[in-house]
Design a protein around this motif. Structure first.
Motif, PDB file in Angstrom:
ATOM      1  N   TRP A 137      -4.007   1.291  -2.344  1.00 45.74           N
ATOM      2  CA  TRP A 137      -3.573  -0.094  -2.486  1.00 45.74           C
ATOM      3  C   TRP A 137      -2.817  -0.244  -3.797  1.00 45.74           C
ATOM      4  O   TRP A 137      -3.217   0.300  -4.829  1.00 45.74           O
ATOM      5  CB  TRP A 137      -4.789  -1.007  -2.464  1.00 45.74           C
ATOM      6  CG  TRP A 137      -4.501  -2.399  -2.886  1.00 45.74           C
ATOM      7  CD1 TRP A 137      -3.889  -3.384  -2.165  1.00 45.74           C
ATOM      8  CD2 TRP A 137      -4.816  -2.980  -4.164  1.00 45.74           C
ATOM      9  NE1 TRP A 137      -3.801  -4.540  -2.911  1.00 45.74           N
ATOM     10  CE2 TRP A 137      -4.359  -4.320  -4.128  1.00 45.74           C
ATOM     11  CE3 TRP A 137      -5.426  -2.496  -5.326  1.00 45.74           C
ATOM     12  CZ2 TRP A 137      -4.513  -5.185  -5.214  1.00 45.74           C
ATOM     13  CZ3 TRP A 137      -5.584  -3.344  -6.400  1.00 45.74           C
ATOM     14  CH2 TRP A 137      -5.126  -4.679  -6.349  1.00 45.74           C
ATOM     15  N   VAL A 138      -1.708  -1.006  -3.766  1.00 40.55           N
ATOM     16  CA  VAL A 138      -0.864  -1.174  -4.942  1.00 40.55           C
ATOM     17  C   VAL A 138      -0.949  -2.599  -5.486  1.00 40.55           C
ATOM     18  O   VAL A 138      -1.175  -2.804  -6.686  1.00 40.55           O
ATOM     19  CB  VAL A 138       0.602  -0.835  -4.618  1.00 40.55           C
ATOM     20  CG1 VAL A 138       1.497  -1.136  -5.809  1.00 40.55           C
ATOM     21  CG2 VAL A 138       0.730   0.622  -4.195  1.00 40.55           C
TER      22      VAL A 138
ATOM     23  N   VAL B 275       0.869  -1.170   0.000  1.00 43.62           N
ATOM     24  CA  VAL B 275       0.000   0.000   0.000  1.00 43.62           C
ATOM     25  C   VAL B 275       0.908   1.224   0.000  1.00 43.62           C
ATOM     26  O   VAL B 275       1.911   1.236   0.711  1.00 43.62           O
ATOM     27  CB  VAL B 275      -0.932   0.024   1.228  1.00 43.62           C
ATOM     28  CG1 VAL B 275      -1.787   1.296   1.234  1.00 43.62           C
ATOM     29  CG2 VAL B 275      -1.817  -1.217   1.262  1.00 43.62           C
ATOM     30  N   ARG B 276       0.567   2.244  -0.767  1.00 42.74           N
ATOM     31  CA  ARG B 276       1.422   3.427  -0.816  1.00 42.74           C
ATOM     32  C   ARG B 276       0.657   4.684  -0.434  1.00 42.74           C
ATOM     33  O   ARG B 276      -0.579   4.720  -0.443  1.00 42.74           O
ATOM     34  CB  ARG B 276       2.052   3.590  -2.192  1.00 42.74           C
ATOM     35  CG  ARG B 276       1.082   3.916  -3.314  1.00 42.74           C
ATOM     36  CD  ARG B 276       1.828   3.961  -4.650  1.00 42.74           C
ATOM     37  NE  ARG B 276       0.925   4.245  -5.773  1.00 42.74           N
ATOM     38  CZ  ARG B 276       1.310   4.260  -7.048  1.00 42.74           C
ATOM     39  NH1 ARG B 276       2.589   4.012  -7.372  1.00 42.74           N
ATOM     40  NH2 ARG B 276       0.433   4.519  -7.997  1.00 42.74           N
ATOM     41  N   GLN B 277       1.436   5.698  -0.102  1.00 47.17           N
ATOM     42  CA  GLN B 277       0.858   6.983   0.309  1.00 47.17           C
ATOM     43  C   GLN B 277       1.750   8.103  -0.214  1.00 47.17           C
ATOM     44  O   GLN B 277       2.879   8.279   0.266  1.00 47.17           O
ATOM     45  CB  GLN B 277       0.728   7.055   1.827  1.00 47.17           C
ATOM     46  CG  GLN B 277       0.006   8.285   2.331  1.00 47.17           C
ATOM     47  CD  GLN B 277      -0.300   8.184   3.821  1.00 47.17           C
ATOM     48  OE1 GLN B 277       0.454   7.624   4.601  1.00 47.17           O
ATOM     49  NE2 GLN B 277      -1.445   8.735   4.219  1.00 47.17           N
TER      50      GLN B 277
ATOM     51  N   SER C 221      -2.948   1.451 -12.306  1.00 50.94           N
ATOM     52  CA  SER C 221      -1.886   2.396 -12.627  1.00 50.94           C
ATOM     53  C   SER C 221      -0.486   1.782 -12.606  1.00 50.94           C
ATOM     54  O   SER C 221       0.456   2.396 -13.105  1.00 50.94           O
ATOM     55  CB  SER C 221      -1.933   3.588 -11.681  1.00 50.94           C
ATOM     56  OG  SER C 221      -1.767   3.167 -10.345  1.00 50.94           O
ATOM     57  N   VAL C 222      -0.344   0.584 -12.036  1.00 52.97           N
ATOM     58  CA  VAL C 222       0.990  -0.035 -11.977  1.00 52.97           C
ATOM     59  C   VAL C 222       1.073  -1.329 -12.787  1.00 52.97           C
ATOM     60  O   VAL C 222       2.148  -1.926 -12.891  1.00 52.97           O
ATOM     61  CB  VAL C 222       1.440  -0.316 -10.523  1.00 52.97           C
ATOM     62  CG1 VAL C 222       1.307   0.947  -9.673  1.00 52.97           C
ATOM     63  CG2 VAL C 222       0.693  -1.476  -9.912  1.00 52.97           C
TER      64      VAL C 222
ATOM     65  N   LEU D  45       8.634  -6.001  -4.043  1.00 53.35           N
ATOM     66  CA  LEU D  45       7.931  -5.240  -5.074  1.00 53.35           C
ATOM     67  C   LEU D  45       8.980  -4.720  -6.053  1.00 53.35           C
ATOM     68  O   LEU D  45       9.775  -3.844  -5.697  1.00 53.35           O
ATOM     69  CB  LEU D  45       7.130  -4.081  -4.486  1.00 53.35           C
ATOM     70  CG  LEU D  45       6.254  -3.331  -5.499  1.00 53.35           C
ATOM     71  CD1 LEU D  45       5.132  -4.243  -6.013  1.00 53.35           C
ATOM     72  CD2 LEU D  45       5.661  -2.069  -4.884  1.00 53.35           C
ATOM     73  N   GLN D  46       8.991  -5.287  -7.237  1.00 54.82           N
ATOM     74  CA  GLN D  46       9.873  -4.816  -8.298  1.00 54.82           C
ATOM     75  C   GLN D  46       9.148  -3.721  -9.061  1.00 54.82           C
ATOM     76  O   GLN D  46       8.072  -3.954  -9.601  1.00 54.82           O
ATOM     77  CB  GLN D  46      10.245  -5.966  -9.242  1.00 54.82           C
ATOM     78  CG  GLN D  46      11.112  -5.549 -10.420  1.00 54.82           C
ATOM     79  CD  GLN D  46      12.492  -5.085  -9.985  1.00 54.82           C
ATOM     80  OE1 GLN D  46      13.125  -5.692  -9.139  1.00 54.82           O
ATOM     81  NE2 GLN D  46      12.960  -3.989 -10.588  1.00 54.82           N
ATOM     82  N   MET D  47       9.754  -2.551  -9.089  1.00 53.30           N
ATOM     83  CA  MET D  47       9.120  -1.391  -9.721  1.00 53.30           C
ATOM     84  C   MET D  47       9.967  -0.933 -10.896  1.00 53.30           C
ATOM     85  O   MET D  47      11.135  -0.548 -10.715  1.00 53.30           O
ATOM     86  CB  MET D  47       8.961  -0.261  -8.705  1.00 53.30           C
ATOM     87  CG  MET D  47       8.187  -0.672  -7.457  1.00 53.30           C
ATOM     88  SD  MET D  47       7.882   0.697  -6.330  1.00 53.30           S
ATOM     89  CE  MET D  47       9.541   1.080  -5.850  1.00 53.30           C
ATOM     90  N   ASN D  48       9.400  -0.992 -12.083  1.00 54.76           N
ATOM     91  CA  ASN D  48      10.085  -0.571 -13.303  1.00 54.76           C
ATOM     92  C   ASN D  48       9.363   0.616 -13.932  1.00 54.76           C
ATOM     93  O   ASN D  48       8.221   0.929 -13.569  1.00 54.76           O
ATOM     94  CB  ASN D  48      10.135  -1.726 -14.310  1.00 54.76           C
ATOM     95  CG  ASN D  48      10.891  -2.931 -13.784  1.00 54.76           C
ATOM     96  OD1 ASN D  48      11.813  -2.802 -12.980  1.00 54.76           O
ATOM     97  ND2 ASN D  48      10.495  -4.115 -14.234  1.00 54.76           N
ATOM     98  N   SER D  49      10.038   1.282 -14.856  1.00 55.23           N
ATOM     99  CA  SER D  49       9.452   2.425 -15.578  1.00 55.23           C
ATOM    100  C   SER D  49       8.804   3.404 -14.606  1.00 55.23           C
ATOM    101  O   SER D  49       7.663   3.839 -14.792  1.00 55.23           O
ATOM    102  CB  SER D  49       8.425   1.926 -16.598  1.00 55.23           C
ATOM    103  OG  SER D  49       9.004   1.019 -17.503  1.00 55.23           O
TER     104      SER D  49
END
Lengths: 106, 126
Positions: B47-48, B37-39, B63-64, B81-85
């Motif tokens: 929620w992500v 979850v992000r803020q 959105s992700v 959590l692997q986050m690209n771009s």
């Protein structure tokens, strides 16, 4: 997409009862949960499954959910209850949060 | 005592990548759904992603999708959590959360977040 709407702010005097509403289409057909977040801290679950309290949450916190509105009620509000409160529900395989309500204890 | 400790946040340029980790302890990790979850700064909770107990089911906020990947390692009691771009809009504190289940439609369904980590800040900026 499913949306949950909360008032941006609610004010209450110490010792009085605070009510925070969360509205969504037929929200009463889903379960509502509530989180408390104090400045600089992580959220804390205070109500789940509409009305259940996790261990350690005071009985002053209660919840109801019916029709299109879930409501978090804090009785005998204390200054320590001042925080942001978020409602949450689930829609299919996604989770939705309301925009949050800042509770001010004046 | 349930503990969730995130790490891996930092400053990254737009288009870059980052991998967040969450070390879990104090509960049987393999028995629970887990989520991120992000803020965003000064904003509300979003929620992500969520992952089931064996990693076979994963769900993401629109959105992700296609950019982020959630995974877990039961042997290490860890969530990732692997986050690209990455984009500026991804700037946020990212929380790891344990998911509580409710009995719905004749099955246990992941529903609420009963324990949260302290969060790790991701800043996407040039």
């Amino acid at each position: 997409s499913y949306d949950l709407t909360q008032p941006p702010s609610v004010s209450v005097s110490p010792g009085q009862t605070a009510s925070i509403a969360c509205s969504g289409d037929k929200l009463g057909h889903r379960y509502a949960c509530w989180y408390q977040q104090k400045p600089g801290q992580s959220p804390v679950l205070v109500i789940y499954e509409d009305r259940k309290r996790p261990s350690g949450i005071p009985e002053r916190f209660s919840g109801v959910n019916s029709g299109n509105t879930a409501t978090l009620t804090i009785s005998a509000t204390q200054s320590s209850d001042e925080a942001d409160y978020y409602c949450q529900a689930r829609d299919n395989n996604t989770t939705i949060f309301g925009g949050g309500t800042r509770l001010t204890v004046l | 005592e349930v503990q969730l400790v995130e790490s891996g946040g930092g400053l990254v340029q737009p288009g870059g990548s980052l991998r967040l980790s969450c070390a879990a302890s104090g509960f049987i990790f393999r028995s629970y759904w887990m989520s991120w979850v992000r803020q965003a700064p000064g904003k509300g909770l979003e929620w992500v992603a969520s992952i089931n107990q064996d990693g076979s089911e994963k769900f993401y906020v629109d959105s992700v999708k296609g950019r982020f990947t959630v995974s877990r390692d039961t042997a290490k009691n860890s969530l990732y959590l692997q986050m690209n771009s990455l984009r500026g809009a991804d700037t946020a504190v990212y929380y790891c959360a344990r998911v509580g289940a409710l009995w719905l439609n004749s099955a246990w369904q992941p529903y609420y977040f009963d324990y949260w980590g302290q969060g790790t800040l991701v800043t996407v900026s040039s």
